[in-house]
Design an enzyme around this catalytic site. Structure first.
Site, mmCIF file in Angstrom:
data_model
loop_
_atom_site.group_PDB
_atom_site.id
_atom_site.type_symbol
_atom_site.label_atom_id
_atom_site.label_comp_id
_atom_site.label_asym_id
_atom_site.label_seq_id
_atom_site.Cartn_x
_atom_site.Cartn_y
_atom_site.Cartn_z
ATOM 1 C CG ASN A 1 -1.972 1.072 1.183
ATOM 2 O OD1 ASN A 1 -1.833 2.033 0.446
ATOM 3 N ND2 ASN A 1 -3.024 0.931 1.965
ATOM 4 C CG ASP A 2 1.683 2.994 3.686
ATOM 5 O OD1 ASP A 2 0.617 3.529 3.352
ATOM 6 O OD2 ASP A 2 1.876 2.496 4.810
ATOM 7 C CB VAL A 3 5.943 0.474 -1.051
ATOM 8 C CG1 VAL A 3 6.516 0.230 0.328
ATOM 9 C CG2 VAL A 3 5.110 -0.689 -1.519
#
Lengths: 102, 459
Positions: B385-387
């Site tokens: 997600n964040d990456v």
């Protein structure tokens, strides 16, 4: 100040080794592909178990009647060698899995 | 020290350097591990047998017992551990090394009263050893989920920093007075243990790779300090190698997460304001189903898979390899894009995929693959997600602004597999999911990928 100069001149050899070893460590690790970060960390972790040698020295040098030193040394050796054997074994297990297929 | 012992230590030291060097290249890594391990075995054996002390047999037996017991436990743990649990195990082993250093210091303290040089090494060995021991245990507990709470005390970092400064001041005072009081040294040990707990406890799970790496480095430093104490070169060099290598890895991890090392040690760690941008309306999402997603990939020329830790949690490493092989058979060019902090420790994702027999040459690092996304037909994001959150590039108010990411948004089509629409580890909304090129494939990673595989098999 004099104390510091005295300290440096007494321990010059150790200081040299310390500084050179820091550079060797940095150079050896630089530019490692991310694929090997985990095995490298666990391999390095196993190496830090070298402290087990100190624990062995504690046991060798302590008086056979000094139960305090012997007991702490014993625990130190157990913990240190877990670090060494476990660390190298798990690194080997990981590396076993990396293969390149053709 | 006898000359034969010195020579053996020299050989062991060279083996350490050579082994570590070889560990850094895929083709030689296995040999590197063996060389370092042999060096260690040699150094340990020489320490036991080469000296001019009169040692009663009982002590030899005790040493032998300790070695056998520890080797059996360590070996057993190494064989049993699951690859997803690797970060916990490394943490635990690391803690044991730190504890060993602290115990040595406790014994040596009473033998070296009044010697300031030795006093300094002993006291710092005890404190650093204690911090790594308790810190690693907390890291271990947090990683395996048995310690969950992230304490939220105001000014937590300030309190922590004052505490460590107080420990250092007290340690300096202890050494300078040359006291022989055992109670003081136990007090320092206790303070180190408490600080290790306080240091790691507030750190969020996503930041664990940095902490493990840092603690690993600290154990090396503790070992090196013990080496100075005994004027033992193999311990000194071995420990420093680990210490400096660990710092380099830690810095690499920090870069991967856009944090400075200073911020890691003294700063607001893992406690950033995650509310920012959370309630922004980002548009609508498009759902897809396995059959449509399979068609998209089947007719693509190239597919990049972005695996995240969610993949490992769902135990979907094997089925993703099956998917990759199936696509390759159909003539699709498949690669994996690996973010530097994917997983729970540096390089963890590579190990997990290697365990399911993925060819490591298909695992491409972020810098190398980012320019290829724009020529890629389909990107499949699984459990990450964040990456892949574009907010890192274009939202200065976002907590992850500036973090290097995989530019999945540049691809022609993006398929995101997620269980629900919940935000990622950092708790931030991801505008990639609302991108007009993105379709969402909801469901457990293992089930969703298995569905994709069976759909592809029928095409």
């Amino acid at each position: 100040m004099n104390g510091l100069i005295q300290f440096i001149s007494d321990n010059l050899q150790i200081i040299y080794i310390l500084i050179l070893a820091i550079f060797v460590g940095v150079e050896v690790i630089k530019n490692i592909p991310a694929v090997l970060h985990t095995p490298l960390m666990s391999g390095a972790n196993a190496l830090s178990g070298v402290v087990v040698i100190g624990a062995i020295l504690v046991m060798l040098q302590s008086d056979p009647d000094d139960y305090f030193a012997l007991a702490l040394g014993f625990i130190g050796v157990v913990l240190g060698i877990i670090n060494v054997v476990g660390g190298f074994a798990v690194t080997g297990r990981m590396l076993q899995m990396f293969k390149k297929k053709n | 020290m006898s000359i034969s012992l010195s020579i053996i230590y020299l050989i062991a030291t060279v083996a350490f350097i050579l082994g570590l060097k070889k560990l850094g290249h895929p083709a030689t890594a296995k040999n590197g591990n063996l060389i370092a391990a042999s060096g260690m075995a040699l150094a340990i054996a020489a320490t036991i047998f080469i000296h001019d002390l009169q040692i009663p047999t009982s002590v030899y037996i005790l040493i032998g017992l300790a070695l056998l017991l520890g080797a059996a436990i360590g070996g057993w743990m190494a064989v049993k551990v699951k690859m997803t649990k690797m970060p916990e195990l490394v943490s635990l082993f690391n803690g044991f090394g730190g504890a060993s250093a602290a115990l040595i210091g406790l014994v040596e303290f009473s033998k070296n009263v009044g010697d300031k040089m030795q006093g300094t090494t002993i006291v710092s060995g005890i404190i650093i050893g204690a911090i790594t021991f308790s810190g690693s245990l907390i890291a271990w507990g947090k990683l395996n989920g048995s310690i969950k709470s992230v304490v939220a005390i105001p000014r937590y970092n300030t309190i922590n920093n004052i505490f460590i400064l107080a420990i250092i001041a007290f340690a300096v005072f202890t050494v300078s007075t040359g006291t022989s009081n055992q109670a003081i040294i136990f007090g320092l040990l206790g303070a180190g243990l408490v600080y290790g707990i306080l240091f790691v406890l507030p750190i969020g799970g996503a930041d664990m790779p940095v902490v493990i790496s840092l603690l690993n480095s600290l154990t090396g430093i503790a070992a090196a300090i013990t080496g100075i104490l005994y004027s033992n070169m193999v311990m000194l060099v071995g420990g420093i190698l680990v210490g400096s290598a660990g710092i380099i890895l830690t810095i690499a991890m920090c870069k991967g997460m856009n944090r400075t090392l200073g911020a890691v040690i003294f700063g607001a760690f893992g406690g950033t304001d995650t509310a920012a941008g959370a309630d922004k309306r980002l548009g609508t999402i498009k759902k897809t189903n396995p059959s449509d997603a399979a068609i998209m990939m089947n007719y693509a020329n190239n597919v990049i898979i972005v695996p995240g830790y969610g993949l490992a949690v769902a135990q979907a490493q094997h089925v993703i390899h099956e998917l990759e092989e199936l696509l390759t058979e159909k003539g699709v060019d498949v690669k994996y894009a690996i973010h530097p902090v994917a997983g729970r420790m540096p390089g963890h994702m590579n190990v997990l995929l290697a365990e399911s027999n993925v060819d490591y040459s298909l695992l491409v690092e972020m810098e190398d693959i980012n320019s290829h996304f724009k020529n890629t037909d389909v990107v499949l994001v699984v459990g990450a997600n964040d990456v892949v959150n574009p907010a890192a590039h274009n939202d200065p108010s976002s907590p992850i602004y500036g973090m290097p990411i995989l530019d999945a948004e540049n691809a022609k089509h993006i398929i995101v597999n997620k269980r629900t629409m919940n935000a990622g580890y950092a708790g931030i909304e991801n505008e990639l999911f609302y991108n007009s090129k993105t379709v969402m494939l909801f469901g457990d990673a293992k089930d969703a990928l298995a569905d994709l595989v069976s759909e592809l098999k029928n095409m």
